[in-house]
Design a protein around this motif. Structure first.
Motif, mmCIF file in Angstrom:
data_model
loop_
_atom_site.group_PDB
_atom_site.id
_atom_site.type_symbol
_atom_site.label_atom_id
_atom_site.label_comp_id
_atom_site.label_asym_id
_atom_site.label_seq_id
_atom_site.Cartn_x
_atom_site.Cartn_y
_atom_site.Cartn_z
ATOM 1 N N VAL A 60 0.956 -1.392 -0.012
ATOM 2 C CA VAL A 60 -0.125 0.026 0.118
ATOM 3 C C VAL A 60 0.840 1.212 0.050
ATOM 4 C CG1 VAL A 60 -1.194 1.686 1.187
ATOM 5 C CG2 VAL A 60 -2.203 -0.992 0.796
ATOM 6 N N ALA A 61 2.387 1.701 0.683
ATOM 7 C CA ALA A 61 2.934 2.572 0.844
ATOM 8 C C ALA A 61 3.628 2.611 -0.305
ATOM 9 C CB ALA A 61 4.269 2.111 2.017
ATOM 10 N N ALA A 63 2.393 1.405 -3.485
ATOM 11 C CA ALA A 63 0.861 2.332 -4.054
ATOM 12 C C ALA A 63 0.708 3.602 -3.969
ATOM 13 C CB ALA A 63 0.344 0.968 -3.957
ATOM 14 N N GLN A 64 0.701 4.026 -3.107
ATOM 15 C CA GLN A 64 0.512 5.398 -2.596
ATOM 16 C C GLN A 64 1.270 6.286 -3.507
ATOM 17 O OE1 GLN A 64 -0.504 5.875 0.977
ATOM 18 N NE2 GLN A 64 -2.715 4.735 1.323
ATOM 19 N N LYS A 65 2.637 5.743 -3.066
ATOM 20 C CA LYS A 65 3.951 6.701 -4.090
ATOM 21 C C LYS A 65 3.032 6.862 -5.263
ATOM 22 C CE LYS A 65 6.852 5.653 -0.198
ATOM 23 N NZ LYS A 65 8.353 5.242 -0.109
ATOM 24 N N HIS A 66 2.795 5.537 -6.673
ATOM 25 C CA HIS A 66 2.320 5.764 -7.738
ATOM 26 C C HIS A 66 1.636 6.063 -7.352
ATOM 27 C CE1 HIS A 66 6.388 3.706 -7.619
ATOM 28 N NE2 HIS A 66 6.278 3.284 -8.858
ATOM 29 N N PHE A 68 -1.916 5.587 -6.362
ATOM 30 C CA PHE A 68 -2.522 4.774 -6.749
ATOM 31 C C PHE A 68 -3.535 5.517 -4.917
ATOM 32 C CE2 PHE A 68 -0.651 1.755 -8.788
ATOM 33 C CZ PHE A 68 -1.915 1.106 -9.405
ATOM 34 N N GLU A 69 -4.702 5.252 -5.263
ATOM 35 C CA GLU A 69 -6.411 5.517 -4.325
ATOM 36 C C GLU A 69 -6.917 4.336 -3.614
ATOM 37 O OE1 GLU A 69 -8.129 8.666 -5.495
ATOM 38 O OE2 GLU A 69 -6.077 10.585 -5.369
ATOM 39 N N GLU A 70 -7.406 4.180 -2.102
ATOM 40 C CA GLU A 70 -8.473 3.302 -2.528
ATOM 41 C C GLU A 70 -9.309 3.405 -2.993
ATOM 42 O OE1 GLU A 70 -10.037 1.633 2.532
ATOM 43 O OE2 GLU A 70 -9.142 3.621 2.094
ATOM 44 N N PHE A 83 -6.216 2.281 -8.358
ATOM 45 C CA PHE A 83 -6.620 2.280 -7.124
ATOM 46 C C PHE A 83 -6.138 1.082 -6.531
ATOM 47 C CE2 PHE A 83 -10.288 1.742 -10.760
ATOM 48 C CZ PHE A 83 -10.580 0.675 -10.400
ATOM 49 N N TYR A 84 -6.707 0.653 -4.591
ATOM 50 C CA TYR A 84 -6.146 -0.375 -4.202
ATOM 51 C C TYR A 84 -7.906 -0.714 -3.596
ATOM 52 C CZ TYR A 84 -5.203 2.184 -0.383
ATOM 53 O OH TYR A 84 -4.306 3.777 0.368
#
Length: 468
Positions: A60-61, A63-66, A68-70, A83-84
């Motif tokens: 998740v960390a 992904a957020q740097k790239h 991605f959002e929840e 998104f994830y």
């Protein structure tokens, strides 16, 4: 020297006979350096993500740097949106929306992030002979004797009686203590060495050494146990009954390392299957505005049969796809049936020390690239999906077209043993699926070995699959 012209037989052989070669002979020095560099990030991931919970947190960390959002259920996403979705802290789905409608299916890569380990029992702490130990129950398929006399770290969560979640990670920092399972000295092991190999160390003997100093009070028994609980209470605010609502895992403490004088291999705990999880993760993180919607699923419980609500034998993946499809007025089962999947899991590499268990014409080798495994299972292909010739042909063309170094392989000789992957559960959803992953030496041991070339080729394979 004048180059000798090939004979007719040599030309015909080049055309007709299979000639898979060692990737070290195929890749340029520049690409070999790229493979080595890629594996530096991989080693960092292995050190940070030694359990399925930690793998989700790290994923998740990243992904957020790239960007991605929840995931928001019911929201309509456009091409390129990322998104994830996290399932109970132990599994995660990452999605990049494609240009084509969902009705044309998804490009899915599915890997697992759990690995063999020692789980603490619900009442683990006891004292015997003035030594404190933890009782464990091993998780997944292990050779139990391999887990003695090595440094272990302790990871997981404790839910206290008041509901507070305590995160535990002891042994990874250089200032932390470590733990271990003891073993008999050879001088006194005559009876032990007469046991069968499977019982050389029994499950109930995998007891973890956690302390030896007594609490200084003559009025109580189990002084060492009390001292350990006093330390844990001071650090985490827990009492013994809090172990009942805890998930604590003992894993090898050592770090991921380069192996060999040439540094051509990675040695680490948990490469089955975090080697495929990381490569599939990196592929989805780098995926931008693809034709088809792309997904990487990092799942739990594969080593124990994929059962449970965080394993792929549950419904969380089809539920997620169904909810996504519903937003666009589509039936989930139609999207699922049109989806193609690479089940991202490892295969057993040929080991020259133990050649008798593999059939050389149909076994994977380190440095020969990513492995496409048509079927797994055991005996008469029990417990496998067995990919169709049509889908194998499609994957073969895709890899050849994009210069992926790849090979095929089985999991050992017929009737020698075998094993399964999540592919069968994906196939049961009516998807086309084949196993694609990295060959591993010493699979399921506390220290597994992979080739940097193969790791890099797995990343490239998932990347071209998403781009197709």
């Amino acid at each position: 020297m004048e180059k000798k012209e090939k004979s007719q037989a040599q030309k015909l052989s080049d055309k007709l006979i299979s000639n898979h070669r060692n990737g070290g002979l195929i890749l340029s020095d520049e690409k070999l350096k790229k493979a080595d560099k890629f594996c530096e990030g991989y080693k960092e991931f292995l050190d940070k993500a030694k359990t399925e919970r930690e793998a989700v947190i790290e994923t998740v960390a990243m992904a957020q740097k790239h960007g991605f959002e929840e995931y928001v259920q019911g929201k309509k996403y456009e091409q390129g949106d990322k998104f994830y979705f996290v399932n109970r802290g132990k599994a995660v789905i990452l999605t990049v929306m494609g240009k084509k409608p969902l009705s044309e299916g998804i490009r899915l890569a599915a890997a697992h992030i759990d690995s063999p380990r020692l789980d603490l029992k619900q009442n683990p702490l006891y004292e015997d002979q003035e030594i404190a130990l933890f009782k464990t129950h091993y998780y997944g398929g292990i050779k139990k004797y391999q887990w003695t006399a090595i440094p272990l770290s302790l990871h997981g969560v404790i839910i206290r009686a008041d509901g507070e979640k305590i995160t535990v990670n002891i042994g990874e920092d250089k200032n932390d203590p470590v733990f271990c399972v003891t073993d008999l000295l050879p001088h006194l092991a005559t009876a032990q060495m007469k046991r069968t190999p499977a019982e050389l160390i029994k499950g109930e003997e995998l007891n973890i050494l956690v302390g030896s100093r007594p609490f200084k009070d003559d009025d109580i028994s189990n002084k060492v146990k009390l001292n350990i609980m006093a330390i844990l209470n001071e650090k985490y605010g827990i009492v013994e009954d809090d172990f009942i609502s805890a998930e604590l895992e003992a894993v090898p403490q050592f770090k991921a390392s380069d192996v060999g004088f040439d540094r051509s291999m990675v040695g680490a705990y948990g490469q089955d299957d975090r080697v495929c999880a990381y490569t599939a993760l990196e592929a989805i993180l780098k995926c931008k505005a693809p034709k088809h919607t792309c997904m990487t699923v990092l799942t739990d419980k594969e080593e124990t049969g994929s059962d449970g609500n965080t394993g792929l034998n549950s419904s969380y993946l089809p539920y997620f796809i169904t909810n996504l499809a519903k937003t666009y007025g589509l039936e989930g089962y139609n999207v699922i049936s049109a989806t193609e999947c690479l089940s991202a899991d490892v295969n057993a590499a040929v080991d020259p020390t133990f050649p008798d268990v593999t059939e050389p014409r149909n076994s994977s080798r380190i440095n020969y690239g990513v492995v496409a495994t048509k079927f797994t299972g055991s005996r008469g292909k029990s417990g496998t999906s067995d990919a169709s010739a049509e889908f194998v042909g499609r994957v073969r063309r895709l890899f050849d077209k994009n210069g992926i170094i790849w090979q095929t392989g089985e999991l050992g000789k017929v009737d020698m043993g075998g094993g399964g992957t999540v592919a069968q559960y994906i196939a049961n959803l009516d998807m086309d699926v084949i196993d694609v992953g990295v060959p591993v030496l010493s699979m399921h041991a506390p220290f597994e070995v992979t080739s940097k070339i193969d790791v890099y080729m797995a990343y490239k394979a998932f990347s071209v699959f998403f781009a197709d």
